[in-house]
Write a protein that holds these residues in place. Structure first.
Motif, short mmCIF file in Angstrom:
data_model
loop_
_atom_site.label_atom_id
_atom_site.label_comp_id
_atom_site.label_asym_id
_atom_site.label_seq_id
_atom_site.Cartn_x
_atom_site.Cartn_y
_atom_site.Cartn_z
N ARG A 118 0.76 -1.30 0.15
CA ARG A 118 -0.04 -0.09 -0.03
C ARG A 118 0.79 1.42 0.09
N HIS A 119 2.06 1.15 0.63
CA HIS A 119 2.77 2.36 0.85
C HIS A 119 4.26 1.76 0.25
N PRO A 120 4.60 1.93 -1.00
CA PRO A 120 5.77 1.44 -1.72
C PRO A 120 6.97 2.10 -1.39
N TRP A 121 6.92 3.06 -0.91
CA TRP A 121 8.22 3.85 0.02
C TRP A 121 8.60 3.14 1.31
N LEU A 122 7.59 2.25 1.90
CA LEU A 122 8.04 2.03 3.21
C LEU A 122 9.03 1.09 3.37
N PRO A 123 9.54 0.05 2.48
CA PRO A 123 10.58 -0.78 2.67
C PRO A 123 12.11 0.13 2.74
N THR A 124 12.15 1.08 2.04
CA THR A 124 13.31 1.91 1.90
C THR A 124 13.26 2.75 3.06
N ALA A 125 12.20 3.35 3.64
CA ALA A 125 12.06 4.29 4.86
C ALA A 125 12.39 3.48 6.01
N LEU A 126 12.06 2.05 6.16
CA LEU A 126 12.49 1.33 7.27
C LEU A 126 13.79 1.07 7.36
N SER A 127 14.83 1.23 6.28
CA SER A 127 16.18 0.92 6.66
C SER A 127 16.84 2.20 7.03
N THR A 128 15.98 3.39 7.19
CA THR A 128 16.60 4.55 7.93
C THR A 128 16.19 4.88 9.29
N ARG A 129 15.07 4.12 9.75
CA ARG A 129 14.23 4.22 10.88
C ARG A 129 15.21 4.27 12.01
N ARG A 130 15.08 5.43 13.05
CA ARG A 130 16.20 5.22 14.22
C ARG A 130 15.39 5.17 15.53
N SER A 131 14.07 5.11 15.42
CA SER A 131 13.10 4.62 16.71
C SER A 131 11.89 4.29 16.26
N LEU A 132 11.18 3.60 17.47
CA LEU A 132 9.85 3.06 17.26
C LEU A 132 9.04 3.90 17.92
N GLY A 133 8.01 4.37 17.06
CA GLY A 133 6.74 4.93 17.61
C GLY A 133 5.76 3.97 18.11
#
Length: 238
Positions: A118-133
């Motif tokens: 649903r959000h094709p950008w998410l896999p890339t974004a997860l690789s840069t995530r620094r914290s858990l909301g």
């Protein structure tokens, strides 16, 4: 001063970001909120990719000045953290568990895949995530509960969840790439001809044997399920 792309900035401390979210400066009540800003950013990323998400574009979407956004998200990295957690809220964190940890973990993976598609950008974004909301933590709690019957310690459970998420993200990235390539049948045909020539040259007997085997169903869901079954069915509890 914060750069438009957010590079070179440390971002906001996780405690401040999630437990003590910044409020706009004193004055008249603004016509937008952190949720509205995040929703606008997600919509941009869904439609045009992460590259389209700039503070300027998001400000235009919500009808605000760029500088006013920094009270909510001091840089693009922080905005990305907010985006990831918002779409993580689409994952059902309170779904009933069967008690069969492999079955439940496969359900977790299928839910993650659907969210990433649903959000094709998410896999890339997860690789840069620094914290858990909070939304991400809620789904993590659900996944850890699914792993309770394994008897594994906490560190092992966290490793399995990280491994599973990385697998899903990698598979979805490949899946999206393949879907884009399917729009170019000439390229696919050229690749098939090339592999046939290589397989027949006598130097790649293993490849030749593999290519001669009956083809498996190529439907995306079926392919993902086969790969997922191999991964989870092979996990031990030692």
């Amino acid at each position: 001063m914060t750069r438009e792309d957010g590079s070179g900035t440390p971002g906001r401390d996780p405690q401040q970001l999630w437990l003590s979210p910044g409020q706009p400066r004193k004055g008249r009540k603004p016509a937008f909120s952190r949720e509205a800003i995040t929703t606008a950013a997600v919509a941009l990323a869904d439609a045009e990719g992460l590259e389209a998400v700039t503070m300027r574009r998001v400000a235009a979407q919500v009808g605000a000045g760029v500088m006013s956004l920094y009270s909510y998200a001091p840089d693009k990295d922080t905005l990305l953290e907010l985006m990831i957690d918002q779409v993580s809220g689409e994952l059902p964190a309170s779904a009933a568990l069967t008690g069969d940890w492999r079955t439940d973990l496969k359900t977790v993976a299928h839910l993650q895949r659907a969210n990433m598609l649903r959000h094709p950008w998410l896999p890339t974004a997860l690789s840069t995530r620094r914290s858990l909301g909070p939304n991400t933590l809620a789904f993590l709690e659900h996944a850890l509960a699914a792993l309770r019957p394994t008897g594994l310690d906490g560190a092992a459970k966290l490793e399995i969840f990280a491994q599973l998420t990385a697998f899903v993200a990698g598979h979805v990235t490949h899946e999206l790439t393949q879907a884009a390539a399917a729009g170019s049948p000439d390229r696919a045909a050229a690749e098939a001809r090339y592999l046939a020539i290589v397989a027949a040259d006598g130097h790649h007997p293993e490849l030749a044997e593999a290519l001669s085997a009956p083809a498996r169903p190529l439907a995306p869901e079926a392919t993902f399920t086969r790969f997922l079954n191999r991964l989870i069915d092979g996990l031990g509890t030692d």
